[in-house]
Design a protein around this motif. Structure first.
Motif, mmCIF file in Angstrom:
data_model
loop_
_atom_site.group_PDB
_atom_site.id
_atom_site.type_symbol
_atom_site.label_atom_id
_atom_site.label_comp_id
_atom_site.label_asym_id
_atom_site.label_seq_id
_atom_site.Cartn_x
_atom_site.Cartn_y
_atom_site.Cartn_z
ATOM 1 N N GLN A 14 59.056 43.381 -0.059
ATOM 2 C CA GLN A 14 60.357 44.035 -0.171
ATOM 3 C C GLN A 14 60.546 44.575 -1.571
ATOM 4 O O GLN A 14 60.246 43.903 -2.553
ATOM 5 C CB GLN A 14 61.507 43.081 0.162
ATOM 6 N N GLU A 19 72.143 51.663 -3.177
ATOM 7 C CA GLU A 19 72.939 51.841 -1.965
ATOM 8 C C GLU A 19 73.068 53.324 -1.600
ATOM 9 O O GLU A 19 73.206 54.179 -2.475
ATOM 10 C CB GLU A 19 74.329 51.243 -2.189
ATOM 11 N N GLU A 22 69.104 55.843 1.762
ATOM 12 C CA GLU A 22 68.122 55.606 2.820
ATOM 13 C C GLU A 22 67.380 56.873 3.223
ATOM 14 O O GLU A 22 66.171 56.829 3.495
ATOM 15 C CB GLU A 22 68.809 54.971 4.044
ATOM 16 N N LYS A 40 65.552 47.908 12.048
ATOM 17 C CA LYS A 40 65.978 46.603 11.542
ATOM 18 C C LYS A 40 66.703 45.867 12.663
ATOM 19 O O LYS A 40 67.408 46.486 13.452
ATOM 20 C CB LYS A 40 66.926 46.780 10.348
ATOM 21 N N LEU A 44 70.928 42.567 10.709
ATOM 22 C CA LEU A 44 70.607 42.993 9.347
ATOM 23 C C LEU A 44 70.894 44.470 9.101
ATOM 24 O O LEU A 44 70.919 44.919 7.952
ATOM 25 C CB LEU A 44 69.129 42.720 9.038
ATOM 26 N N GLY A 46 73.488 46.358 9.165
ATOM 27 C CA GLY A 46 74.672 46.695 8.383
ATOM 28 C C GLY A 46 74.506 46.511 6.891
ATOM 29 O O GLY A 46 75.358 46.949 6.113
ATOM 30 N N ARG A 47 73.431 45.901 6.459
ATOM 31 C CA ARG A 47 73.203 45.668 5.028
ATOM 32 C C ARG A 47 72.631 46.885 4.315
ATOM 33 O O ARG A 47 72.485 46.894 3.101
ATOM 34 C CB ARG A 47 72.233 44.498 4.839
ATOM 35 N N GLY A 48 72.247 47.904 5.073
ATOM 36 C CA GLY A 48 71.618 49.080 4.481
ATOM 37 C C GLY A 48 70.149 48.830 4.252
ATOM 38 O O GLY A 48 69.596 47.792 4.609
ATOM 39 N N HIS A 60 59.666 46.616 3.244
ATOM 40 C CA HIS A 60 61.112 46.641 3.427
ATOM 41 C C HIS A 60 61.757 47.115 2.136
ATOM 42 O O HIS A 60 61.388 46.660 1.049
ATOM 43 C CB HIS A 60 61.647 45.244 3.753
ATOM 44 N N GLY A 62 65.378 47.011 0.480
ATOM 45 C CA GLY A 62 66.693 46.408 0.630
ATOM 46 C C GLY A 62 67.643 46.893 -0.444
ATOM 47 O O GLY A 62 67.243 47.089 -1.589
ATOM 48 N N GLU A 64 70.249 46.791 -3.250
ATOM 49 C CA GLU A 64 70.640 45.871 -4.312
ATOM 50 C C GLU A 64 71.796 46.513 -5.072
ATOM 51 O O GLU A 64 71.649 47.609 -5.622
ATOM 52 C CB GLU A 64 69.463 45.595 -5.244
ATOM 53 N N THR A 65 72.936 45.839 -5.085
ATOM 54 C CA THR A 65 74.139 46.404 -5.682
ATOM 55 C C THR A 65 73.945 46.772 -7.150
ATOM 56 O O THR A 65 74.231 47.887 -7.556
ATOM 57 C CB THR A 65 75.324 45.426 -5.532
#
Length: 125
Positions: A14, A19, A22, A40, A44, A46-48, A60, A62, A64-65
């Motif tokens: 990962q 954000e 995508e 996905k 999961l 909804g997490r983007g 993957h 993911g 990260e804010t």
């Protein structure tokens, strides 16, 4: 003494991404690198982020804010047609950085659209 358990394979790697980017991830990892978009699981989704696969290879991305790109830590991909991939990436604005430090290994580094370091290599050359 050997433990009663032993990791035997990687399921996925990962990387983090900012954000809302995508589509950019799909263009780079899907369109440029040829990895297939992997759905996905619903809990999961909804997490983007985006998941990719090619056979047993899974990557993957993911969200990260407080995103910071991975500049040192990186996945290394074994590829066929390494020079063609380097040309394709360069043409798309992702300039490969060739490295000849490992005997018998042809490789280069490139940054994904978010600044994460990636390594691409061909062995036995």
């Amino acid at each position: 003494m050997r433990p009663q358990f032993m990791p035997y394979a990687l399921h996925h790697v990962q990387l983090a991404m900012p954000e809302g980017r995508e589509d950019e991830a799909r263009r780079f990892y899907g369109d440029l690198l040829g990895l297939a978009d992997e759905a996905k699981p619903e809990p999961l989704a909804g997490r983007g982020g985006v998941w990719f696969a090619n056979g047993d290879l899974r990557l993957h991305l993911g969200v990260e804010t407080a995103f910071r790109p991975a500049r040192k830590a990186h996945p290394a991909f074994l590829v066929t047609g390494l020079p063609a991939l380097a040309e394709r990436l360069a043409h798309a604005g992702h300039q490969p950085r060739w490295d000849d430090a490992l005997p018998g290994v042809q490789r280069f580094y490139v940054d994904d659209p978010f600044g994460n370091r990636l390594e691409f290599m061909a062995q036995g050359v």
